[in-house]
Design a protein around this motif. Sequence first.
Motif, mmCIF file in Angstrom:
data_model
loop_
_atom_site.group_PDB
_atom_site.id
_atom_site.type_symbol
_atom_site.label_atom_id
_atom_site.label_comp_id
_atom_site.label_asym_id
_atom_site.label_seq_id
_atom_site.Cartn_x
_atom_site.Cartn_y
_atom_site.Cartn_z
ATOM 1 N N GLN A 1 -95.437 92.898 68.461
ATOM 2 C CA GLN A 1 -96.144 91.877 69.232
ATOM 3 C C GLN A 1 -95.722 90.463 68.811
ATOM 4 O O GLN A 1 -95.470 89.605 69.651
ATOM 5 C CB GLN A 1 -97.657 92.040 69.049
ATOM 6 N N ILE A 2 -95.639 90.236 67.507
ATOM 7 C CA ILE A 2 -95.262 88.905 67.009
ATOM 8 C C ILE A 2 -93.815 88.600 67.358
ATOM 9 O O ILE A 2 -93.483 87.497 67.818
ATOM 10 C CB ILE A 2 -95.483 88.824 65.485
ATOM 11 N N GLY A 3 -92.927 89.578 67.146
ATOM 12 C CA GLY A 3 -91.513 89.363 67.432
ATOM 13 C C GLY A 3 -91.263 89.044 68.892
ATOM 14 O O GLY A 3 -90.467 88.154 69.217
ATOM 15 N N GLU A 4 -91.951 89.744 69.785
ATOM 16 C CA GLU A 4 -91.754 89.495 71.205
ATOM 17 C C GLU A 4 -92.366 88.172 71.643
ATOM 18 O O GLU A 4 -91.821 87.486 72.507
ATOM 19 C CB GLU A 4 -92.345 90.655 72.012
ATOM 20 N N PHE A 5 -93.504 87.801 71.057
ATOM 21 C CA PHE A 5 -94.123 86.534 71.435
ATOM 22 C C PHE A 5 -93.282 85.351 70.952
ATOM 23 O O PHE A 5 -93.041 84.399 71.705
ATOM 24 C CB PHE A 5 -95.536 86.434 70.851
ATOM 25 N N VAL A 6 -92.846 85.411 69.699
ATOM 26 C CA VAL A 6 -92.058 84.307 69.134
ATOM 27 C C VAL A 6 -90.635 84.312 69.678
ATOM 28 O O VAL A 6 -90.005 83.258 69.813
ATOM 29 C CB VAL A 6 -92.053 84.400 67.594
ATOM 30 N N GLY A 7 -90.118 85.503 69.994
ATOM 31 C CA GLY A 7 -88.742 85.601 70.456
ATOM 32 C C GLY A 7 -87.753 85.626 69.311
ATOM 33 O O GLY A 7 -86.644 85.093 69.428
ATOM 34 N N CYS A 8 -88.157 86.236 68.184
ATOM 35 C CA CYS A 8 -87.292 86.304 67.015
ATOM 36 C C CYS A 8 -86.979 87.754 66.700
ATOM 37 O O CYS A 8 -87.660 88.659 67.181
ATOM 38 C CB CYS A 8 -87.966 85.630 65.817
ATOM 39 N N PRO A 9 -85.968 88.019 65.881
ATOM 40 C CA PRO A 9 -85.662 89.390 65.487
ATOM 41 C C PRO A 9 -86.824 90.023 64.734
ATOM 42 O O PRO A 9 -87.520 89.351 63.974
ATOM 43 C CB PRO A 9 -84.437 89.239 64.569
ATOM 44 N N TYR A 10 -87.029 91.314 64.945
ATOM 45 C CA TYR A 10 -88.074 92.021 64.217
ATOM 46 C C TYR A 10 -87.629 93.445 63.949
ATOM 47 O O TYR A 10 -86.755 93.978 64.632
ATOM 48 C CB TYR A 10 -89.394 91.998 64.979
ATOM 49 N N SER A 11 -88.220 94.055 62.945
ATOM 50 C CA SER A 11 -87.900 95.436 62.592
ATOM 51 C C SER A 11 -89.185 96.197 62.347
ATOM 52 O O SER A 11 -90.068 95.736 61.641
ATOM 53 C CB SER A 11 -87.018 95.485 61.336
ATOM 54 N N THR A 12 -89.276 97.378 62.947
ATOM 55 C CA THR A 12 -90.450 98.237 62.761
ATOM 56 C C THR A 12 -90.223 99.268 61.671
ATOM 57 O O THR A 12 -91.062 100.136 61.451
ATOM 58 C CB THR A 12 -90.817 98.958 64.074
ATOM 59 N N GLN A 13 -89.076 99.184 60.985
ATOM 60 C CA GLN A 13 -88.779 100.092 59.889
ATOM 61 C C GLN A 13 -89.158 99.444 58.559
ATOM 62 O O GLN A 13 -88.986 98.237 58.366
ATOM 63 C CB GLN A 13 -87.278 100.446 59.878
ATOM 64 N N VAL A 14 -89.690 100.255 57.631
ATOM 65 C CA VAL A 14 -90.070 99.737 56.314
ATOM 66 C C VAL A 14 -88.818 99.383 55.526
ATOM 67 O O VAL A 14 -87.876 100.180 55.440
ATOM 68 C CB VAL A 14 -90.905 100.766 55.541
#
Length: 213
Positions: A197-210
């Motif tokens: 949710q944060i990555g898509e709102f900000v438009g920055c790279p994100y990872s759902t892997q630990v």
Amino acid sequence: MDSAKVALLSTKDGDSTVNGMEAGIRRLGFPTGSLLSVNRKGDDLLEINLPRNGFSSRALFLYVFFLIYVAIFAVFFVDLDALTPSTADFCSTCPLIGLGSLVILVSIFIVVKALSRRHVTFTPSEFTMTSSFLGRKCGCRKSSVVGKPSDILNVKIVVSGGQFAGFMTACEISEGVRSHRFGMNLSVSEKQYLVQQIGEFVGCPYSTQVQLA
């Protein structure tokens, strides 16, 4: 953040989940049974209210260990025989009063920590992280996090703490030389949902892997 920078970071990390918008990750639904409160209003606002921290098993273990330590200290360093009503004076009761006050302060801290909630808010111009206790904001202004979404480099899930801390995981917002962690009491699925949710709102790279911090 432009697509070229996103693609470069994705290639560098070698993780297809670094940016879900470009890597085509499936959309994560709201975790079943979660006490999270997530309110998004288009591209103008994203409000995240985390559930209360609660009394974790780690915190309770440390608290019991602290009480045992205090009890041992009192037995060996406090003259309990001098605490009778007829012989007690300030010098003999001062250590015990100090230990009692310390136990009370630590107990209050643990209760406040367990019943407090974390709030994370994003707008196009800034993001804030604050805490509240029983509906009232707690902590001073300096303890609140204020930053700009444009300065966020990435959002991910990292291991927080070593073996003694139980290798707990937390959501991490990387902002230049600063990093902000939250949500250690959440489940993995809740962390993954928030990161997306944060990555898509900000438009920055994100990872759902630990990942390792």
